[in-house]
Scaffold this motif. Sequence first.
Motif, PDB file in Angstrom:
ATOM      1  N   SER A  23      11.608  29.048  35.594  1.00 15.56           N
ATOM      2  CA  SER A  23      11.481  27.627  35.287  1.00 15.56           C
ATOM      3  C   SER A  23      12.162  26.849  36.409  1.00 15.56           C
ATOM      4  O   SER A  23      12.968  27.405  37.166  1.00 15.56           O
ATOM      5  CB  SER A  23      12.149  27.306  33.947  1.00 15.56           C
ATOM      6  N   ASP A  24      11.863  25.569  36.521  1.00 17.39           N
ATOM      7  CA  ASP A  24      12.509  24.748  37.550  1.00 17.39           C
ATOM      8  C   ASP A  24      14.025  24.727  37.361  1.00 17.39           C
ATOM      9  O   ASP A  24      14.779  24.818  38.319  1.00 17.39           O
ATOM     10  CB  ASP A  24      11.965  23.315  37.525  1.00 17.39           C
ATOM     11  N   TYR A  25      14.478  24.630  36.099  1.00 16.51           N
ATOM     12  CA  TYR A  25      15.913  24.609  35.810  1.00 16.51           C
ATOM     13  C   TYR A  25      16.571  25.908  36.274  1.00 16.51           C
ATOM     14  O   TYR A  25      17.615  25.899  36.929  1.00 16.51           O
ATOM     15  CB  TYR A  25      16.149  24.391  34.317  1.00 16.51           C
ATOM     16  N   CYS A  26      15.952  27.031  35.938  1.00 17.67           N
ATOM     17  CA  CYS A  26      16.528  28.326  36.313  1.00 17.67           C
ATOM     18  C   CYS A  26      16.497  28.512  37.823  1.00 17.67           C
ATOM     19  O   CYS A  26      17.426  29.065  38.396  1.00 17.67           O
ATOM     20  CB  CYS A  26      15.781  29.454  35.615  1.00 17.67           C
ATOM     21  N   TRP A  27      15.442  28.042  38.466  1.00 22.81           N
ATOM     22  CA  TRP A  27      15.354  28.117  39.922  1.00 22.81           C
ATOM     23  C   TRP A  27      16.568  27.449  40.556  1.00 22.81           C
ATOM     24  O   TRP A  27      17.225  28.017  41.426  1.00 22.81           O
ATOM     25  CB  TRP A  27      14.059  27.485  40.402  1.00 22.81           C
ATOM     26  N   GLN A  28      16.879  26.221  40.107  1.00 20.55           N
ATOM     27  CA  GLN A  28      18.019  25.484  40.648  1.00 20.55           C
ATOM     28  C   GLN A  28      19.335  26.216  40.361  1.00 20.55           C
ATOM     29  O   GLN A  28      20.203  26.312  41.219  1.00 20.55           O
ATOM     30  CB  GLN A  28      18.068  24.064  40.071  1.00 20.55           C
ATOM     31  N   LYS A  29      19.459  26.728  39.150  1.00 14.94           N
ATOM     32  CA  LYS A  29      20.683  27.440  38.761  1.00 14.94           C
ATOM     33  C   LYS A  29      20.899  28.691  39.619  1.00 14.94           C
ATOM     34  O   LYS A  29      22.002  28.935  40.107  1.00 14.94           O
ATOM     35  CB  LYS A  29      20.607  27.809  37.278  1.00 14.94           C
ATOM     36  N   LEU A  30      19.842  29.469  39.827  1.00 16.84           N
ATOM     37  CA  LEU A  30      19.964  30.678  40.644  1.00 16.84           C
ATOM     38  C   LEU A  30      20.231  30.335  42.106  1.00 16.84           C
ATOM     39  O   LEU A  30      20.983  31.038  42.787  1.00 16.84           O
ATOM     40  CB  LEU A  30      18.716  31.546  40.514  1.00 16.84           C
ATOM     41  N   ARG A  31      19.634  29.276  42.596  1.00 15.61           N
ATOM     42  CA  ARG A  31      19.908  28.848  43.982  1.00 15.61           C
ATOM     43  C   ARG A  31      21.385  28.483  44.134  1.00 15.61           C
ATOM     44  O   ARG A  31      22.027  28.849  45.110  1.00 15.61           O
ATOM     45  CB  ARG A  31      19.037  27.637  44.360  1.00 15.61           C
ATOM     46  N   GLN A  32      21.932  27.748  43.153  1.00 16.55           N
ATOM     47  CA  GLN A  32      23.345  27.381  43.202  1.00 16.55           C
ATOM     48  C   GLN A  32      24.224  28.617  43.145  1.00 16.55           C
ATOM     49  O   GLN A  32      25.196  28.739  43.897  1.00 16.55           O
ATOM     50  CB  GLN A  32      23.692  26.439  42.057  1.00 16.55           C
ATOM     51  N   MET A  33      23.900  29.561  42.263  1.00 21.07           N
ATOM     52  CA  MET A  33      24.679  30.794  42.161  1.00 21.07           C
ATOM     53  C   MET A  33      24.613  31.571  43.478  1.00 21.07           C
ATOM     54  O   MET A  33      25.621  32.106  43.941  1.00 21.07           O
ATOM     55  CB  MET A  33      24.146  31.658  41.014  1.00 21.07           C
ATOM     56  N   SER A  34      23.452  31.607  44.078  1.00 17.57           N
ATOM     57  CA  SER A  34      23.271  32.306  45.342  1.00 17.57           C
ATOM     58  C   SER A  34      24.111  31.676  46.445  1.00 17.57           C
ATOM     59  O   SER A  34      24.781  32.369  47.210  1.00 17.57           O
ATOM     60  CB  SER A  34      21.788  32.284  45.725  1.00 17.57           C
ATOM     61  N   GLU A  35      24.101  30.367  46.514  1.00 16.90           N
ATOM     62  CA  GLU A  35      24.891  29.658  47.526  1.00 16.90           C
ATOM     63  C   GLU A  35      26.387  29.885  47.323  1.00 16.90           C
ATOM     64  O   GLU A  35      27.120  30.067  48.280  1.00 16.90           O
ATOM     65  CB  GLU A  35      24.555  28.180  47.497  1.00 16.90           C
ATOM     66  N   MET A  36      26.837  29.901  46.078  1.00 13.49           N
ATOM     67  CA  MET A  36      28.260  30.141  45.796  1.00 13.49           C
ATOM     68  C   MET A  36      28.649  31.556  46.226  1.00 13.49           C
ATOM     69  O   MET A  36      29.712  31.759  46.791  1.00 13.49           O
ATOM     70  CB  MET A  36      28.582  29.926  44.318  1.00 13.49           C
ATOM     71  N   ASN A  37      27.791  32.544  45.964  1.00 15.70           N
ATOM     72  CA  ASN A  37      28.086  33.926  46.347  1.00 15.70           C
ATOM     73  C   ASN A  37      28.146  34.086  47.846  1.00 15.70           C
ATOM     74  O   ASN A  37      28.952  34.843  48.358  1.00 15.70           O
ATOM     75  CB  ASN A  37      27.059  34.880  45.754  1.00 15.70           C
ATOM     76  N   VAL A  38      27.285  33.387  48.567  1.00 15.50           N
ATOM     77  CA  VAL A  38      27.291  33.468  50.029  1.00 15.50           C
ATOM     78  C   VAL A  38      28.591  32.889  50.570  1.00 15.50           C
ATOM     79  O   VAL A  38      29.199  33.426  51.482  1.00 15.50           O
ATOM     80  CB  VAL A  38      26.059  32.747  50.626  1.00 15.50           C
ATOM     81  N   ARG A  39      29.051  31.782  49.989  1.00 15.24           N
ATOM     82  CA  ARG A  39      30.303  31.161  50.445  1.00 15.24           C
ATOM     83  C   ARG A  39      31.501  32.055  50.201  1.00 15.24           C
ATOM     84  O   ARG A  39      32.471  32.020  50.927  1.00 15.24           O
ATOM     85  CB  ARG A  39      30.511  29.826  49.733  1.00 15.24           C
ATOM     86  N   GLU A  40      31.462  32.870  49.128  1.00 14.88           N
ATOM     87  CA  GLU A  40      32.608  33.726  48.793  1.00 14.88           C
ATOM     88  C   GLU A  40      32.725  34.920  49.731  1.00 14.88           C
ATOM     89  O   GLU A  40      33.771  35.506  49.854  1.00 14.88           O
ATOM     90  CB  GLU A  40      32.455  34.222  47.345  1.00 14.88           C
ATOM     91  N   ILE A  41      31.649  35.306  50.376  1.00 17.39           N
ATOM     92  CA  ILE A  41      31.664  36.507  51.238  1.00 17.39           C
ATOM     93  C   ILE A  41      32.424  36.265  52.500  1.00 17.39           C
ATOM     94  O   ILE A  41      32.656  35.377  53.096  1.00 17.39           O
ATOM     95  CB  ILE A  41      30.232  36.956  51.555  1.00 17.39           C
TER      96      ILE A  41
END
Length: 85
Positions: free
Chosen positions: A67-85
Amino acid sequence: KALPTFTIESEIPVKVLKNMAFIERKYCDDKFIRCHKSHIINLIHLEKLITKRHHVQLKRGYIVPLSDYCWQKLRQMSEMNVREI
């Protein structure tokens, strides 16, 4: 109504005797997410986001719509994980 459910470990569908809302309330947390009106995925099995179609690819090549909502949520989670590495 039993829902046919597929798992990564088995090609054989498993019948779930509860509706999606029940499954979502019981299991969706930091490991599971309802990504579409008909799909709940285990984030451990997520391999990649497919940006052109707003889908995800899971292990063993399963493609699931988002869904569009889940797409945005997963993108945000992905960006946060990249920043933590």
